[in-house]
Design a protein around this motif. Structure first.
Motif, PDB file in Angstrom:
ATOM      1  N   ASP A 217       0.834  -1.218   0.000  1.00 28.84           N
ATOM      2  CA  ASP A 217       0.000   0.000   0.000  1.00 28.84           C
ATOM      3  C   ASP A 217       0.860   1.256   0.000  1.00 28.84           C
ATOM      4  OD1 ASP A 217      -2.436  -1.294  -0.085  1.00 28.84           O
ATOM      5  OD2 ASP A 217      -2.826  -1.128   2.071  1.00 28.84           O
ATOM      6  N   ASP A 218       1.891   1.312   0.868  1.00 27.70           N
ATOM      7  CA  ASP A 218       2.693   2.506   1.099  1.00 27.70           C
ATOM      8  C   ASP A 218       1.861   3.611   1.726  1.00 27.70           C
ATOM      9  OD1 ASP A 218       5.075   3.898   1.239  1.00 27.70           O
ATOM     10  OD2 ASP A 218       4.846   4.819  -0.734  1.00 27.70           O
ATOM     11  N   VAL A 219       1.300   3.310   2.905  1.00 22.40           N
ATOM     12  CA  VAL A 219       0.585   4.334   3.668  1.00 22.40           C
ATOM     13  C   VAL A 219       1.602   5.342   4.178  1.00 22.40           C
ATOM     14  CG1 VAL A 219      -1.273   2.763   4.306  1.00 22.40           C
ATOM     15  CG2 VAL A 219       0.714   2.993   5.830  1.00 22.40           C
ATOM     16  N   SER A 220       1.122   6.506   4.589  1.00 22.00           N
ATOM     17  CA  SER A 220       2.017   7.617   4.927  1.00 22.00           C
ATOM     18  C   SER A 220       2.984   7.284   6.057  1.00 22.00           C
ATOM     19  CB  SER A 220       1.189   8.850   5.297  1.00 22.00           C
ATOM     20  OG  SER A 220       0.322   8.573   6.381  1.00 22.00           O
ATOM     21  N   THR A 221       2.558   6.456   7.016  1.00 22.05           N
ATOM     22  CA  THR A 221       3.427   6.133   8.155  1.00 22.05           C
ATOM     23  C   THR A 221       4.513   5.114   7.818  1.00 22.05           C
ATOM     24  OG1 THR A 221       1.693   4.592   8.833  1.00 22.05           O
ATOM     25  CG2 THR A 221       1.785   6.704   9.990  1.00 22.05           C
ATOM     26  N   ALA A 222       4.482   4.546   6.620  1.00 22.89           N
ATOM     27  CA  ALA A 222       5.496   3.550   6.249  1.00 22.89           C
ATOM     28  C   ALA A 222       6.894   4.149   6.233  1.00 22.89           C
ATOM     29  CB  ALA A 222       5.167   2.951   4.881  1.00 22.89           C
ATOM     30  N   THR A 223       6.995   5.443   5.940  1.00 19.88           N
ATOM     31  CA  THR A 223       8.311   6.086   5.848  1.00 19.88           C
ATOM     32  C   THR A 223       8.913   6.375   7.214  1.00 19.88           C
ATOM     33  OG1 THR A 223       7.311   8.289   5.729  1.00 19.88           O
ATOM     34  CG2 THR A 223       7.759   7.166   3.642  1.00 19.88           C
ATOM     35  N   ILE A 224       8.072   6.492   8.247  1.00 23.13           N
ATOM     36  CA  ILE A 224       8.572   6.890   9.562  1.00 23.13           C
ATOM     37  C   ILE A 224       8.530   5.744  10.570  1.00 23.13           C
ATOM     38  CG2 ILE A 224       7.996   9.315   9.247  1.00 23.13           C
ATOM     39  CD1 ILE A 224       5.478   8.844  10.940  1.00 23.13           C
ATOM     40  N   TYR A 225       8.084   4.569  10.128  1.00 30.90           N
ATOM     41  CA  TYR A 225       8.070   3.431  11.045  1.00 30.90           C
ATOM     42  C   TYR A 225       9.504   2.996  11.336  1.00 30.90           C
ATOM     43  CZ  TYR A 225       5.767  -0.405  13.442  1.00 30.90           C
ATOM     44  OH  TYR A 225       5.296  -1.252  14.407  1.00 30.90           O
ATOM     45  N   ASN A 226       9.676   2.233  12.404  1.00 31.61           N
ATOM     46  CA  ASN A 226      11.016   1.749  12.763  1.00 31.61           C
ATOM     47  C   ASN A 226      11.078   0.227  12.626  1.00 31.61           C
ATOM     48  OD1 ASN A 226      13.636   1.631  13.712  1.00 31.61           O
ATOM     49  ND2 ASN A 226      13.019   1.657  15.878  1.00 31.61           N
ATOM     50  N   PRO A 227      11.785  -0.285  11.605  1.00 32.83           N
ATOM     51  CA  PRO A 227      12.470   0.464  10.546  1.00 32.83           C
ATOM     52  C   PRO A 227      11.484   0.918   9.465  1.00 32.83           C
ATOM     53  CG  PRO A 227      12.719  -1.879  10.171  1.00 32.83           C
ATOM     54  CD  PRO A 227      11.979  -1.754  11.465  1.00 32.83           C
ATOM     55  N   PRO A 228      11.870   1.923   8.667  1.00 32.63           N
ATOM     56  CA  PRO A 228      11.023   2.326   7.540  1.00 32.63           C
ATOM     57  C   PRO A 228      10.706   1.117   6.662  1.00 32.63           C
ATOM     58  CG  PRO A 228      12.775   3.919   7.878  1.00 32.63           C
ATOM     59  CD  PRO A 228      13.090   2.760   8.783  1.00 32.63           C
ATOM     60  N   LEU A 229       9.448   1.024   6.257  1.00 38.19           N
ATOM     61  CA  LEU A 229       8.942  -0.214   5.662  1.00 38.19           C
ATOM     62  C   LEU A 229       9.133  -0.287   4.150  1.00 38.19           C
ATOM     63  CD1 LEU A 229       7.283  -2.833   6.347  1.00 38.19           C
ATOM     64  CD2 LEU A 229       5.248  -1.504   5.721  1.00 38.19           C
ATOM     65  N   THR A 230       9.760  -1.378   3.705  1.00 34.26           N
ATOM     66  CA  THR A 230       9.750  -1.717   2.280  1.00 34.26           C
ATOM     67  C   THR A 230       8.337  -2.167   1.922  1.00 34.26           C
ATOM     68  OG1 THR A 230      12.075  -2.382   2.248  1.00 34.26           O
ATOM     69  CG2 THR A 230      10.664  -3.277   0.511  1.00 34.26           C
ATOM     70  N   THR A 231       7.819  -1.702   0.797  1.00 31.40           N
ATOM     71  CA  THR A 231       6.415  -1.973   0.491  1.00 31.40           C
ATOM     72  C   THR A 231       6.147  -1.850  -1.003  1.00 31.40           C
ATOM     73  OG1 THR A 231       4.138  -1.358   1.119  1.00 31.40           O
ATOM     74  CG2 THR A 231       5.702   0.438   0.814  1.00 31.40           C
ATOM     75  N   ILE A 232       4.934  -2.226  -1.383  1.00 34.08           N
ATOM     76  CA  ILE A 232       4.456  -2.018  -2.754  1.00 34.08           C
ATOM     77  C   ILE A 232       3.530  -0.811  -2.737  1.00 34.08           C
ATOM     78  CG2 ILE A 232       3.142  -2.984  -4.671  1.00 34.08           C
ATOM     79  CD1 ILE A 232       5.835  -4.353  -4.203  1.00 34.08           C
ATOM     80  N   ARG A 233       3.874   0.182  -3.514  1.00 30.91           N
ATOM     81  CA  ARG A 233       3.108   1.435  -3.485  1.00 30.91           C
ATOM     82  C   ARG A 233       1.877   1.361  -4.371  1.00 30.91           C
ATOM     83  NH1 ARG A 233       6.560   6.459  -4.697  1.00 30.91           N
ATOM     84  NH2 ARG A 233       6.986   6.245  -2.450  1.00 30.91           N
TER      85      ARG A 233
END
Length: 292
Positions: A217-233
């Motif tokens: 999904d690449d929700v907005s919090t994916a970039t600031i999670y610990n660790p930042p999340l690899t995802t499908i946007r």
């Protein structure tokens, strides 16, 4: 016009709504926002009221099967412009815009495979969520093409109710309790992935050193999670703006009493690599017995 959301608290719905809102801002349409809270009864009642009051059209954000079923019934009774976001409706009378979930899951699997992972755990999507089957199809397709064996004991299906951090957390704890070794985890969506990372951390497994995790999904919090999340946007705002464009086209033809055919748009996903995945740590592989 009406905008129907399955669950306004779902980050997916909220981000798609942002795209819809920005596109409608300069138009003459005043949207009526309805959160059906994943309730079939509530959805059916609201839909009946909308049709009775001659609503000009509907844009639905679908993450469950009920929107499809009820909207198909509605369009047969009242042929107003309807666009469904999040589900491919080809073969029906409802226009749609959706991401290619099968391709997205294939990309995620390819990423993990290229990092050296061969024993992968899966948090499979709930049965009532429309994306689940398509994503699982992409996973299965990659596994067949790569000759990757999928261990049934490394697959846990998220429960129908309670999508979110807790669902991902509980499913991952179930996975860990089976005592099957896995070096990577593919979660149905980002929110489940966040819960999975918490469960892995509590179990003493460091992400990504001990287990890579990828979401969708690449929700907005994916970039600031610990660790930042690899995802499908999923380009969620684009899904919203595309749906509004389709709606305008259908509405113009409808009010000019022209014959219309359903419009279907499929948007390609993108792999976004962050810090929750890494090349397989060779020490995690089973060690061959030493010869004397």
């Amino acid at each position: 016009m009406a905008i129907l959301l399955s669950d306004i608290t779902d980050p997916y719905c909220a981000t798609v709504l942002k795209g819809i809102s920005s596109s409608l801002h300069s138009s003459n349409y005043i949207p009526v926002l309805l959160d059906i809270d994943n309730s079939r009864v509530k959805f059916r009642q609201n839909l009946q009221k909308l049709v009775a009051r001659r609503i000009e059209g509907i844009i639905g954000v679908a993450n469950s099967f009920l929107l499809r079923t009820e909207l198909l019934r509605t369009i047969k009774k009242q042929p107003i412009p309807i666009v469904l976001i999040g589900r491919d409706m080809e073969g029906t009378d409802i226009s749609s815009v959706a991401v290619d979930n099968e391709e997205g899951a294939f990309l995620a699997m390819k990423h993990l495979y290229n990092l050296g992972h061969r024993t992968i755990g899966f948090l499979k999507g709930p049965q009532n969520i429309v994306d689940s089957a398509k994503r699982w199809k992409g996973i299965s397709l990659f596994a067949r093409e790569a000759g990757l064996e999928m261990n049934p004991r490394l697959i846990v299906q998220l429960k129908t109710q309670g999508r979110g951090h807790e669902a991902g957390f509980n499913a991952t704890r179930t996975l860990l309790s089976r005592e099957q070794k896995f070096t990577a985890l593919f979660a149905f969506d980002d929110i489940a992935a966040f819960g999975a990372i918490r469960a892995l951390t509590q179990a003493g497994r460091i992400v990504p050193a001990d287990c890579s995790v990828i979401g969708f999904d690449d929700v907005s919090t994916a970039t600031i999670y610990n660790p930042p999340l690899t995802t499908i946007r999923q380009p969620m705002e684009i899904l919203g703006t595309s749906a509004v464009g389709i709606f305008f086209e259908l509405a113009t033809a409808f009010f000019e009493e022209k014959t219309t055919i359903p419009i279907h748009c499929k948007i390609r996903p993108k792999l976004v690599i962050r810090e929750s995945t890494q090349t397989l740590n060779q020490s995690l592989l089973p060690q061959s017995p030493q010869r004397n």
